[in-house]
Design an enzyme around this catalytic site. Structure first.
Site, PDB file in Angstrom:
ATOM      1  N   GLU A  17      -9.715  -6.885  -1.239  1.00 29.87           N
ATOM      2  CA  GLU A  17     -10.777  -5.577  -1.102  1.00 29.87           C
ATOM      3  C   GLU A  17     -12.175  -6.212  -1.555  1.00 29.87           C
ATOM      4  OE1 GLU A  17      -8.247  -2.005  -2.553  1.00 29.87           O
ATOM      5  OE2 GLU A  17      -8.700  -3.284  -4.027  1.00 29.87           O
ATOM      6  N   GLY A  83      -3.567   5.816  -0.571  1.00 28.73           N
ATOM      7  CA  GLY A  83      -2.483   6.363   0.124  1.00 28.73           C
ATOM      8  C   GLY A  83      -3.154   7.958   0.591  1.00 28.73           C
ATOM      9  N   MET A 175      -5.841   4.052  -7.545  1.00 30.84           N
ATOM     10  CA  MET A 175      -5.734   3.816  -8.928  1.00 30.84           C
ATOM     11  C   MET A 175      -7.071   3.458  -9.592  1.00 30.84           C
ATOM     12  SD  MET A 175      -2.127   1.926  -8.261  1.00 30.84           S
ATOM     13  CE  MET A 175      -1.257   1.886 -10.128  1.00 30.84           C
ATOM     14  N   GLU A 176      -7.983   3.640  -9.199  1.00 27.61           N
ATOM     15  CA  GLU A 176      -9.086   3.247  -9.858  1.00 27.61           C
ATOM     16  C   GLU A 176     -10.409   4.218  -9.732  1.00 27.61           C
ATOM     17  OE1 GLU A 176      -7.792   1.211  -7.396  1.00 27.61           O
ATOM     18  OE2 GLU A 176      -6.583   0.202  -8.804  1.00 27.61           O
ATOM     19  N   ASP A 199      -1.388   3.518   3.667  1.00 34.26           N
ATOM     20  CA  ASP A 199      -0.165   4.153   3.680  1.00 34.26           C
ATOM     21  C   ASP A 199      -0.447   5.550   3.557  1.00 34.26           C
ATOM     22  OD1 ASP A 199       0.525   4.685   0.504  1.00 34.26           O
ATOM     23  OD2 ASP A 199      -0.661   2.898   0.893  1.00 34.26           O
TER      24      ASP A 199
HETATM   25  N1  ADE Z   1      -3.186   2.441  -3.034  1.00 35.66           N
HETATM   26  C1  ADE Z   1      -2.876   2.255  -1.812  1.00 35.66           C
HETATM   27  N2  ADE Z   1      -1.821   3.061  -1.590  1.00 35.66           N
HETATM   28  C2  ADE Z   1      -1.617   3.767  -2.524  1.00 35.66           C
HETATM   29  C3  ADE Z   1      -0.486   4.438  -3.236  1.00 35.66           C
HETATM   30  N3  ADE Z   1       0.254   5.074  -2.123  1.00 35.66           N
HETATM   31  N4  ADE Z   1      -0.749   5.078  -4.334  1.00 35.66           N
HETATM   32  C4  ADE Z   1      -1.523   4.651  -5.215  1.00 35.66           C
HETATM   33  N5  ADE Z   1      -2.546   3.753  -4.765  1.00 35.66           N
HETATM   34  C5  ADE Z   1      -2.626   3.193  -3.759  1.00 35.66           C
END
Ligand code: ADE
Length: 232
Positions: A17, A83, A175-176, A199
């Site tokens: 990243e 995601g 997640m951040e 995703d």
């Molecule tokens: N970062 C990328 N895809 C993710 C997901 N499915 N869940 C949490 N963080 C992500």
């Protein structure tokens, strides 16, 4: 465009990243701390400190705090992957933070500092980013401003995804971002999170993530580079 930022703090959770940013950077000094490396220097003449903070809320919080309080950064950009969970959002589409929240937080926490569910992104940084995203040919997918939800969980099943949608109705999950936005809010500094979908946080997420991680991470980094190029 005028941003009034004198030193940009730029965080990604994964090496990929921040890879394109590191490539474009004139590095003046490096510092090993908090399990990572902080690179100080310039990109397109803009003063920057770039670090890969690692995944999750604690890593993000530690590095964001360090950037703002020890490295002299007066704005934070977090760029990377996510995601996509909102209707019509596909891999390689982009979500720019309008606001951020946690999807794994108990309601009791809202009674205590900072006593807010949503952290708003900075309007000037949003505008600067929107100008880049509307440049013809820069993006592979579509882009939108939206709500980003953060938690210490890789969301890879439809039941969890649906529960998060029911709870906080985000456009995407990662997640951040909200941890960084929380630190920026507490410090009174501007923040923006830029995420390209790797995703759809569903039952296929693990495979889709593997296939799209690199392209998605690079696209978010290219958007940051565009912002730095246009900034004055
Ligand atoms: N970062 C990328 N895809 C993710 C997901 N499915 N869940 C949490 N963080 C992500």
């Amino acid at each position: 465009m005028k941003t009034n930022v004198t030193c940009w703090g730029i965080l990604g959770a994964l090496d990929r990243e921040v890879a394109l940013l590191r490539e474009q950077m004139q590095v003046e000094s490096t510092e090993q701390l908090l399990g990572t490396e902080f690179l100080s220097g310039t990109i397109y003449g803009q003063k920057v400190v770039v670090a890969c903070c690692g995944i999750g809320k604690v890593n993000a919080t530690a590095c964001a705090t360090y950037l703002l309080f020890a490295k002299g950064c007066d704005a934070i950009i977090n760029a990377g992957i996510a995601g996509g969970v909102a209707h019509g959002l596909h891999t390689l589409d982009v979500v720019i933070s309008r606001e951020l929240c946690f999807h794994d937080q108990d309601a009791v926490m809202l009674k205590y500092f900072p006593a807010r569910q949503f952290f708003e992104a900075d309007p000037t940084l949003r505008k600067c980013c929107a100008e880049v995203c509307t440049q013809p040919g820069l993006l592979t997918g579509k882009w939108r401003e939206g709500r980003i939800a953060t938690g210490d969980k890789f969301v890879a099943d439809s039941a969890t995804r649906d529960a998060i949608i029911a709870a906080v109705a985000p456009d995407c999950v990662e997640m951040e971002g909200a941890a960084i936005a929380h630190v920026a809010f507490a410090a009174g500094k501007p923040c923006l999170v830029i995420r390209t979908m790797s995703d759809c946080a569903d039952d296929d997420a693990t495979t889709t993530y593997d296939n799209f991680l690199e392209r998605a991470a690079d696209q978010s980094a290219r958007i940051v580079l565009g912002m730095l190029k246009n900034a004055d």
